[in-house]
Motif scaffolding. Structure first.
Motif, PDB file in Angstrom:
ATOM      1  N   GLN A 108      -0.432  14.708   6.382  1.00 57.45           N
ATOM      2  CA  GLN A 108      -0.197  14.829   4.942  1.00 57.45           C
ATOM      3  C   GLN A 108       1.299  15.022   4.647  1.00 57.45           C
ATOM      4  OE1 GLN A 108      -2.237  18.127   3.116  1.00 57.45           O
ATOM      5  NE2 GLN A 108      -1.246  17.787   1.141  1.00 57.45           N
ATOM      6  N   LYS A 109       1.930  15.861   5.471  1.00 55.17           N
ATOM      7  CA  LYS A 109       3.365  16.136   5.269  1.00 55.17           C
ATOM      8  C   LYS A 109       4.216  14.870   5.376  1.00 55.17           C
ATOM      9  CE  LYS A 109       4.460  20.916   6.494  1.00 55.17           C
ATOM     10  NZ  LYS A 109       4.906  21.777   7.599  1.00 55.17           N
ATOM     11  N   VAL A 110       3.976  14.059   6.406  1.00 49.68           N
ATOM     12  CA  VAL A 110       4.814  12.848   6.530  1.00 49.68           C
ATOM     13  C   VAL A 110       4.498  11.851   5.414  1.00 49.68           C
ATOM     14  CG1 VAL A 110       5.412  12.978   8.977  1.00 49.68           C
ATOM     15  CG2 VAL A 110       3.297  11.806   8.317  1.00 49.68           C
ATOM     16  N   ALA A 111       3.236  11.784   4.996  1.00 52.97           N
ATOM     17  CA  ALA A 111       2.891  10.886   3.879  1.00 52.97           C
ATOM     18  C   ALA A 111       3.665  11.313   2.632  1.00 52.97           C
ATOM     19  CB  ALA A 111       1.388  10.913   3.621  1.00 52.97           C
ATOM     20  N   LYS A 112       3.710  12.606   2.406  1.00 56.41           N
ATOM     21  CA  LYS A 112       4.374  13.147   1.226  1.00 56.41           C
ATOM     22  C   LYS A 112       5.896  12.977   1.307  1.00 56.41           C
ATOM     23  CE  LYS A 112       4.147  17.346  -1.505  1.00 56.41           C
ATOM     24  NZ  LYS A 112       3.767  18.752  -1.481  1.00 56.41           N
ATOM     25  N   LYS A 113       6.400  13.128   2.497  1.00 57.11           N
ATOM     26  CA  LYS A 113       7.859  13.099   2.661  1.00 57.11           C
ATOM     27  C   LYS A 113       8.416  11.664   2.697  1.00 57.11           C
ATOM     28  CE  LYS A 113      11.361  14.918   5.880  1.00 57.11           C
ATOM     29  NZ  LYS A 113      11.513  15.726   7.122  1.00 57.11           N
ATOM     30  N   TYR A 114       7.708  10.758   3.374  1.00 63.99           N
ATOM     31  CA  TYR A 114       8.297   9.432   3.597  1.00 63.99           C
ATOM     32  C   TYR A 114       7.726   8.321   2.725  1.00 63.99           C
ATOM     33  CZ  TYR A 114      10.580  11.678   7.495  1.00 63.99           C
ATOM     34  OH  TYR A 114      11.358  12.510   8.244  1.00 63.99           O
ATOM     35  N   LEU A 115       6.453   8.411   2.335  1.00 66.74           N
ATOM     36  CA  LEU A 115       5.889   7.318   1.544  1.00 66.74           C
ATOM     37  C   LEU A 115       6.148   7.571   0.057  1.00 66.74           C
ATOM     38  CD1 LEU A 115       2.513   6.613   3.413  1.00 66.74           C
ATOM     39  CD2 LEU A 115       4.856   6.077   4.074  1.00 66.74           C
ATOM     40  N   VAL A 116       7.442   7.546  -0.295  1.00 70.81           N
ATOM     41  CA  VAL A 116       7.851   7.885  -1.659  1.00 70.81           C
ATOM     42  C   VAL A 116       8.677   6.742  -2.267  1.00 70.81           C
ATOM     43  CG1 VAL A 116       7.838  10.359  -1.217  1.00 70.81           C
ATOM     44  CG2 VAL A 116       9.937   9.053  -0.815  1.00 70.81           C
ATOM     45  N   ASP A 117       8.707   6.709  -3.588  1.00 70.58           N
ATOM     46  CA  ASP A 117       9.336   5.588  -4.302  1.00 70.58           C
ATOM     47  C   ASP A 117      10.789   5.334  -3.899  1.00 70.58           C
ATOM     48  OD1 ASP A 117       7.039   5.036  -5.559  1.00 70.58           O
ATOM     49  OD2 ASP A 117       7.616   5.821  -7.532  1.00 70.58           O
ATOM     50  N   ASP A 118      11.560   6.406  -3.681  1.00 67.32           N
ATOM     51  CA  ASP A 118      12.975   6.203  -3.384  1.00 67.32           C
ATOM     52  C   ASP A 118      13.217   5.639  -1.993  1.00 67.32           C
ATOM     53  OD1 ASP A 118      13.570   6.964  -5.886  1.00 67.32           O
ATOM     54  OD2 ASP A 118      14.561   8.857  -5.366  1.00 67.32           O
ATOM     55  N   ARG A 119      12.174   5.494  -1.204  1.00 63.42           N
ATOM     56  CA  ARG A 119      12.301   4.863   0.113  1.00 63.42           C
ATOM     57  C   ARG A 119      11.616   3.499   0.141  1.00 63.42           C
ATOM     58  NH1 ARG A 119      13.114   7.821   4.646  1.00 63.42           N
ATOM     59  NH2 ARG A 119      13.884   9.912   4.283  1.00 63.42           N
ATOM     60  N   LYS A 120      11.138   3.078  -1.034  1.00 61.52           N
ATOM     61  CA  LYS A 120      10.208   1.937  -1.060  1.00 61.52           C
ATOM     62  C   LYS A 120      10.876   0.603  -1.372  1.00 61.52           C
ATOM     63  CE  LYS A 120       6.896   1.872  -4.366  1.00 61.52           C
ATOM     64  NZ  LYS A 120       5.566   2.093  -4.973  1.00 61.52           N
ATOM     65  N   THR A 121      10.425  -0.452  -0.667  1.00 60.45           N
ATOM     66  CA  THR A 121      10.787  -1.827  -1.002  1.00 60.45           C
ATOM     67  C   THR A 121       9.493  -2.619  -1.124  1.00 60.45           C
ATOM     68  OG1 THR A 121      12.847  -1.678   0.247  1.00 60.45           O
ATOM     69  CG2 THR A 121      12.040  -3.891  -0.250  1.00 60.45           C
ATOM     70  N   ILE A 122       9.424  -3.450  -2.148  1.00 61.11           N
ATOM     71  CA  ILE A 122       8.219  -4.257  -2.343  1.00 61.11           C
ATOM     72  C   ILE A 122       8.609  -5.721  -2.423  1.00 61.11           C
ATOM     73  CG2 ILE A 122       6.402  -4.841  -4.006  1.00 61.11           C
ATOM     74  CD1 ILE A 122       6.071  -2.011  -4.610  1.00 61.11           C
TER      75      ILE A 122
ATOM     76  N   PRO B 177      -5.292  16.908   2.994  1.00 58.73           N
ATOM     77  CA  PRO B 177      -5.302  16.647   4.436  1.00 58.73           C
ATOM     78  C   PRO B 177      -6.458  15.697   4.776  1.00 58.73           C
ATOM     79  CG  PRO B 177      -5.952  18.925   3.948  1.00 58.73           C
ATOM     80  CD  PRO B 177      -5.634  18.296   2.646  1.00 58.73           C
ATOM     81  N   VAL B 178      -6.264  14.857   5.784  1.00 59.06           N
ATOM     82  CA  VAL B 178      -7.328  13.926   6.158  1.00 59.06           C
ATOM     83  C   VAL B 178      -8.446  14.678   6.879  1.00 59.06           C
ATOM     84  CG1 VAL B 178      -5.867  11.893   6.288  1.00 59.06           C
ATOM     85  CG2 VAL B 178      -6.121  13.347   8.302  1.00 59.06           C
ATOM     86  N   ASP B 179      -9.609  14.060   6.892  1.00 55.58           N
ATOM     87  CA  ASP B 179     -10.797  14.600   7.548  1.00 55.58           C
ATOM     88  C   ASP B 179     -10.540  14.745   9.063  1.00 55.58           C
ATOM     89  OD1 ASP B 179     -13.295  15.122   8.486  1.00 55.58           O
ATOM     90  OD2 ASP B 179     -14.281  13.447   7.453  1.00 55.58           O
ATOM     91  N   GLN B 180     -10.878  15.904   9.586  1.00 54.28           N
ATOM     92  CA  GLN B 180     -10.645  16.164  11.008  1.00 54.28           C
ATOM     93  C   GLN B 180     -11.369  15.142  11.894  1.00 54.28           C
ATOM     94  OE1 GLN B 180      -8.454  18.351  12.240  1.00 54.28           O
ATOM     95  NE2 GLN B 180      -8.900  17.526  14.287  1.00 54.28           N
TER      96      GLN B 180
END
Lengths: 437, 457
Positions: free
Chosen positions: B420-434, B360-363
């Motif tokens: 943290q949850k959205v980072a884990k859920k959405y910033l993933v390889d199967d959603r990624k384009t580079i 989790p990020v710093d409060q």
């Protein structure tokens, strides 16, 4: 017709800077103990405050170090003896304050925007003043900024419009301080030392060389108190010396810079006018008709509307401390370059010879005077215009007289001023794009 | 420092929203023909902005006619029977006004900014061109050339934009966000005046338009004027747009774009949800917070770690907007520092993303973002234009202007765990384009046409 055009229009508004009397808010003006000139405008509707300090510390002061003014202004918020970059940023961010520094050819500025509730304003102002009284230009941050400036120069080399701008200023100003690019050259940026920034700051970021603008939700007593604190944060110093006059161009010049672009970027122009110029009104109102009024201007009609040759086409005067440029610009498919240049020159020559029509002049005056309230509608607008009035030492009555001055312009006065000041036979034409000539 | 935001042209930064104080409420009203009118009073200066928003933009277009919404926007300045080409602009100018228009993926909007007592002029002209545009072929043939020049200016000769365009076309297979707002050059080449006329007929009607006025006005008087000028227009059948829901991505996508340039550029995009189209309503707000934490100023994660700490990036940014008609991209982009390459930058970004997914990020950092949003609400009220744009956009998207009332509360409610949850859920390889901009020598003998497939005329 979209956002870029809008930005261009905003830029032109700033450059042309016009007012009428009826909606001019009262500017309160004083000087601090060290002679810092202060311009204050009360705006109590929103609980926020803008502070802008403007210094005569733009790239015209670069001397032998092109890029120095820009590097200096970019690193003011990077540290003091007591705070590093992160601490400074956090102290602003914690209270939602915005801060920045920037520079152009004539001026450099630092600005702060904060909420006026005491907890926010106190912390934002304390931080701002600590930075102003002694930026430390840490060596590590300096070296990084230097590398970033070099990357920035590379980025300019891939942009035909950046190349055209640099080439144009070099061509009309030569060795004059306006001739070099504010971002410098790779050689000059590499040779600048941290010590140069420290010296530059000590010489130019001083009370005698600055003006202070305060706009927002404070009363005059509070504004005076703020100005005293700014006064104490700055050293007295000296006013920067005068910038030399700009010589006239002696002949026409055409410069082609080959570039692998689909469009040619074209700039045509010459040294134009200064702030407070005696011909300001006939030149400004006159240009509004030629290429300064957007969709209704002659250049847009001739180049864009009638022939579909360009998306963006304009002309403007950029009044500066000494003669800033008069410039017409456009971008067009490379094979249409010569046709477009001919049309622009025709338009300028015809206009210079004949002046505007009666109807054109009437319409332009209505646009300029009728649009006045838009130019001072927001606090941001007020900060901009107080900055220009203060920095260029325009009279406080200047605004009250403005409408009358615009109304006094005639076809004859435009023609006379344009024939005396604008010379299409001695203009510089810069073309970036296409092949070597 | 030059920061290259690839999302420049048609996106609006929305992190800061106006605060809707009780003393300046928003009034809304519907005309009998279905047109909605939204008014917000702002009496600080004797000015007003009047905007007409249409529910049509590039995401309503199909293959072959891409860019038509934007070309139509240009044609809206080319005259009606009553006010032939040029008259509109001339009348607004004589009234001291400023005017323009903009087209985006999800909407097209027109505005006049003028002294508040000139509002009637603006209504008279806008109402006229809503239903009575003539679209003369002669004007169209010239104006489409202007648009092609615009495309050359914005895209063909700008390596970053060129890369960004291909990046989006790779990320979206069947979603209409695949196509650039300005359209593909070959589609612009083949547009006809009939195409324009039918597009105008299809979308421009009062029941697909929203009038937004912000400024020194009285709502009752604005409604009266709106009724007088817009009220007489006929409603029309408005087509429903096909869903074109993006097909499921099955693994990372990666492209290289070669163009004459000096600097490489790395663009990473993850498919992400938007407000109104997601089960967990807090997710888009958590994504907005995440983007700010990553790249919102000097204290942000990527600035701190990659630009200053490791000095791997010369510039880096993260961008996400929670307000779109369809699923969007959360993007991270950057330019490597001298002595580093895109591969190193990509790895370094991935490492930071991994931290965000696992801790989790710093409060304190979270609180800083929230302080910025709250202050930003006040600052943005300094601009009537900005206020009108937010109202118009939310209304056009069907979310309603009240969405902004909730904005600060929604952002304030976001927790470190949710980020943290959205980072884990959405910033993933199967959603990624580079996409990687691979700089080619800047050689006048090798124009961009060689790389982009366009012919230089």
């Amino acid at each position: 017709m979209n956002i870029t055009t809008l930005r261009l229009l905003l830029l032109l508004v700033l450059a042309s800077f016009s007012f009428t009397a009826h909606a001019v808010p009262e500017i309160i003006h004083w000087q601090t103990d060290k002679g810092l000139r202060v311009y204050f405008e009360k705006a109590r509707e929103l609980p926020m405050l803008d502070i802008r300090l403007v210094f005569d510390a733009g790239s015209a002061r670069d001397g032998k170090n092109p890029g120095l003014a820009s590097l200096t202004s970019g690193q003011i918020f990077h540290g003091t003896d007591k705070m590093d970059l992160i601490t400074i940023a956090e102290r602003f961010d914690d209270v939602g304050a915005e801060y920045s520094a920037g520079s152009l050819r004539d001026m450099a500025w630092v600005r702060l925007r904060s909420l006026t509730r005491p907890k926010s304003l106190d912390q934002a102002l304390d931080t701002f003043l600590s930075v102003l009284s002694g930026p430390s230009f840490p060596e590590k941050d300096f070296r990084r900024a230097q590398k970033q400036a070099l990357i920035g120069l590379q980025a300019e080399e891939q942009s035909p419009s950046s190349i055209a701008t640099k080439t144009f200023f070099k061509a009309i100003y030569g060795d004059h301080p306006y001739g070099s690019s504010p971002s410098g050259t790779p050689e000059s940026v590499r040779s600048i030392k941290r010590r140069d920034l420290v010296d530059f700051y000590q010489q130019y970021y001083v009370a005698a060389n600055a003006i202070l603008v305060i706009v927002g939700d404070v009363d005059e007593a509070q504004a005076r108190q703020i100005s005293r604190r700014v006064d104490q944060a700055l050293k007295l110093g000296k006013k920067a010396p005068a910038i030399p006059d700009v010589p006239e161009l002696k002949e026409a010049q055409r410069i082609r810079v080959p570039f692998p672009s689909e469009q040619a970027h074209i700039f045509i122009g010459q040294p134009g006018m200064l702030r407070g110029d005696e011909d300001y009104f006939p030149l400004y109102v006159g240009n509004h008709i030629l290429g300064g009024s957007g969709f209704t201007s002659r250049l847009v009609k001739d180049v864009r509307v009638d022939r579909g040759l360009a998306y963006s086409v304009y002309s403007y005067f950029l009044p500066m401390r000494v003669k800033g440029p008069f410039m017409a610009g456009l971008q067009t498919r490379v094979d249409q370059t010569d046709e477009a240049i001919d049309i622009v020159f025709d338009a300028i020559r015809t206009y210079r010879n004949e002046g505007p029509t009666k109807q054109e002049l009437k319409s332009s005056k209505k646009n300029i005077t009728g649009g006045f309230p838009l130019r001072v509608a927001s606090n941001s607008d007020l900060v901009d215009y107080l900055g220009v009035i203060g920095f260029y030492e325009l009279s406080l009555n200047y605004l009250d007289d403005f409408t009358a001055q615009v109304e006094a312009v005639t076809i004859e006065s435009i023609r006379e001023a344009w024939q005396r000041r604008i010379n299409p036979e001695h203009m510089v034409t810069v073309i970036v794009g296409g092949e070597e000539e | 420092m030059y920061l290259f935001k690839p999302v420049l042209v048609f996106s609006l930064c929305l992190l800061a929203w106006p605060l809707w104080a009780q003393e300046n409420p928003v009034h809304s009203f519907q005309l009998e023909n279905g047109m909605r009118v939204i008014v917000k009073e702002d009496h600080r200066s004797p000015v007003a902005i009047s905007m007409v928003w249409y529910g049509v933009g590039s995401s309503y277009e199909s293959g072959g006619i891409t860019g038509i919404s934007h070309v139509l926007e240009h044609m809206m300045f080319k005259g009606t029977e009553r006010y032939p080409a040029g008259e509109f602009s001339a009348i607004i100018a004589e009234n001291g006004g400023q005017e323009n228009a903009f087209t985006s993926y999800d909407f097209t909007a027109y505005y006049q900014y003028l002294a508040a007592d000139r509002l009637e002029t603006s209504f008279k002209l806008e109402a006229d061109r809503m239903r009575h545009l003539t679209i003369p072929e002669k004007e169209f043939l010239k104006e489409v050339e202007v648009v092609k020049e615009e495309r050359r200016l914005r895209t063909e000769d700008n390596p970053t934009s060129l890369t960004y365009e291909q990046f989006l076309a790779t990320a979206w297979l069947n979603s209409p966000y695949h196509n650039p707002v300005i359209g593909w050059m070959t589609d612009l080449d083949s547009l006809t005046v009939e195409d324009l006329k039918s597009w105008y007929q299809k979308w421009y009607a009062p029941n697909n338009a929203i009038l937004v006025v912000v400024g020194d006005v009285q709502p009752k008087q604005v409604f009266r004027l709106a009724k007088r000028y817009f009220g007489e227009l006929q409603a029309d059948g408005i087509a429903s747009v096909k869903p074109q829901k993006e097909t499921r991505q099955r693994g990372e996508r990666r492209i290289k774009v070669k163009a004459p340039a000096e600097l490489p550029h790395l663009m990473i995009g993850y498919k992400a949800p938007v407000v109104g189209q997601v089960d967990e309503e807090w997710e888009p707000y958590a994504l907005e917070v995440l983007a700010s934490l990553m790249a919102g100023g000097d204290t942000s994660l990527l600035q701190r770690e990659l630009v200053r700490g490791q000095e791997i990036a010369s510039a880096v940014d993260a961008d996400y907007s929670a307000f779109r008609r369809m699923k969007t991209l959360f993007t991270v982009d950057g330019i490597p520092a001298a002595g580093h390459d895109v591969a190193e930058l990509e790895q370094a970004i991935e490492k930071q993303l991994q931290k965000l997914r696992t801790q989790p990020v710093d409060q304190k950092e979270l609180d800083r973002i929230k302080a910025g949003v709250i202050a930003g609400e006040i600052y943005q009220r300094d601009s009537v234009q900005h206020q009108a744009i937010i109202i118009g956009m939310l209304e056009t998207l069907g979310l309603g202007w009240k969405t902004m009332d909730e904005y600060a509360d929604r952002i304030n409610a976001v927790t470190a765990r949710q980020v943290q949850k959205v980072a884990k859920k959405y910033l993933v390889d199967d959603r990624k384009t580079i996409a990687i901009l691979d700089p080619q020598p800047i050689d006048p003998a090798n124009p961009p046409s060689k790389f982009s497939g366009e012919l230089r005329k």
